[in-house]
Design an enzyme around this catalytic site. Structure first.
Site: not given
Ligand code: XLS
Ligand code: NI
Ligand code: NI
Length: 435
Positions: A101, A104
């Site tokens: 993501h 992240d």
């Protein structure tokens, strides 16, 4: 950058079932030919960046347990260090893919332009690393559930400004996924659901979500992104009621908004369990509707009622899942993403490697069992026999007739069916020969 995170760990090798090593593959030999293809190409393993590198080990009762060198994750210096460690782990494991993501890989900057700039910056760093090692991107995605701006949903938010922020965020994540050669783009609607109908216009929110997904599909075509767009069902958590409840609900939703040709499904083991299904049920249903995209492989605790995202460790379960994937023709662009995290007491660097080694091994073992079940053919034969009666012309004609004609026939031929055994235990015993 030089960092000693995975000190004294050598690249993981296949040593066979007799190996005594904790950090060797016993069943996963990427080059082994199964059903005419290398195991690596069947399984298409991916490491999930969020659980392995972004998650800090907190739970609702206690704080972080992991204390990695790249914590706190609030600056780009640590984002680079995290990337170095991640790609080091990919090299050690040798799995072909990873998934991430936006949130992240770079800290949230609190505004869109800075989020965009830092995402582009760190993904350029990934791009360079990916030139020098075999790791590819299975899928990219946007985290539209952690930051407080998403608390009432992303595309389903009552506030149009959040919808706008979500649209810009997804566009940036598709762009980055495309830049990195990603093979899929996933949308999991973590906050696309609601807590109470007292403040929720369900019909409006579903329409917003349908429009949003249509824009995603339009954009994919516009930029020529060749990957698949996938949605990921989950019945609850973090929302009380999630709109993408399970595979059946997703298929209904996609058909309603005419998206079934462009959007397929990413099915997660734990989410299937939370929805009251088995993993193989969700897979078989998606296969039967031509909607299987990819899988998030993990294991859910059967008692907890929440998403435990454990590493898989149950060969019979995994074997049945792959059995249906093989019967459906195997993965195309999809793969096996380990959407799994360590238990919060597993704080050593080595735990991260051991968890993935074990998971890859269990999947290889399950996959090979499934392939043997397919080659053996007994299950398929038993299935064919059970439906034998439907092969006759009369039976087929009946499906095109009507209740009156059928009733006349029942009376005329004194039809009175004799029950037949479903042979479940015999079939279960048969499975045990392979797992
Ligand atoms: C959470 C989901 C998430 C998606 C990606 O439960 O599984 O990890 O796979 O956003
Ligand atoms: Ni998932
Ligand atoms: Ni999950």
């Amino acid at each position: 950058m030089n960092q000693p995170f995975f000190e004294n760990i050598e690249p993981i090798k296949y040593e066979g079932p007799e190996s005594e090593s904790n950090l060797a593959f016993r069943y996963y030999n990427p080059d082994e030919i199964v059903l005419g293809k290398r195991l690596e190409e069947h399984l298409r393993f991916a490491v999930a960046y969020w659980h392995s590198f972004a998650w800090e080990g907190g739970d609702p009762f206690g704080g972080f347990t992991f204390e990695r060198p790249w914590h706190p994750q609030d600056n780009m210096k640590n984002a680079y260090l995290k990337a170095d460690v991640a790609f080091d782990m990919f090299n050690l494991l040798g799995q072909p893919y990873f998934c991430f993501h936006d949130a992240d890989v770079r800290p949230d900057q609190g505004n869109f332009p800075d989020n965009l700039a830092t995402l582009n910056e760190i993904s350029d760093y990934f791009f360079d690393k990916m030139k020098n090692q075999k790791t590819k991107l299975l899928w990219g995605t946007a985290n539209m559930f952690s930051h407080r701006r998403w608390m009432a949903g992303a595309s389903t938010n009552p506030d149009p400004e959040v919808f706008a922020f979500a649209a810009a965020t997804v566009k940036s994540c598709i762009d980055v996924t495309h830049k990195l050669g990603g093979e899929n783009y996933v949308l999991w609607g973590g906050r696309e659901g609601y807590e109470t109908l007292l403040n929720t216009d369900l019909e409006r929110e579903l329409d917003q979500m349908g429009r949003f997904l249509s824009m995603v599909v339009d954009y994919k075509h516009k930029i020529g992104f060749p990957g698949m767009i996938l949605v990921e069902p989950k019945p609850q958590e973090p929302s009380k009621h999630q709109y993408d409840f399970d595979v059946a609900t997703c298929i209904g939703f996609l058909r309603k908004y005419n998206l079934e040709d462009d959007v397929k499904i990413n099915i997660e083991q734990g989410h299937a369990i939370l929805a009251g299904h088995s993993f193989e049920h969700e897979i078989a249903l998606a296969v039967s509707e031509g909607m299987l995209g990819s899988i998030d492989m993990n294991r859910n605790d059967y008692q907890s009622g929440w998403d435990t995202d454990q590493f898989p460790n149950n060969t019979p379960e995994v074997a049945l899942a792959y059995y249906h994937i093989i019967k459906g023709g195997g993965f195309q662009a999809g793969g096996t993403n380990f959407d799994a995290k360590l238990r919060r007491q597993s704080i050593d660097a080595e735990d991260l490697i051991a968890a993935h080694v074990g998971a890859m091994d269990i999947c290889a073992r399950g996959f090979k069992a499934a392939a043997a079940m397919v080659e053996d053919g007994h299950l398929e034969k038993a299935l064919q026999e059970r439906y034998e009666g439907w092969k006759s012309k009369e039976a087929q004609n009946m499906l095109n007739s009507d209740l009156t004609t059928i009733t006349d026939n029942v009376l005329k031929n004194s039809i009175n069916p004799e029950p037949k055994s479903g042979k479940q235990e015999k079939l279960e015993n048969h499975i045990n020969r392979f797992v």
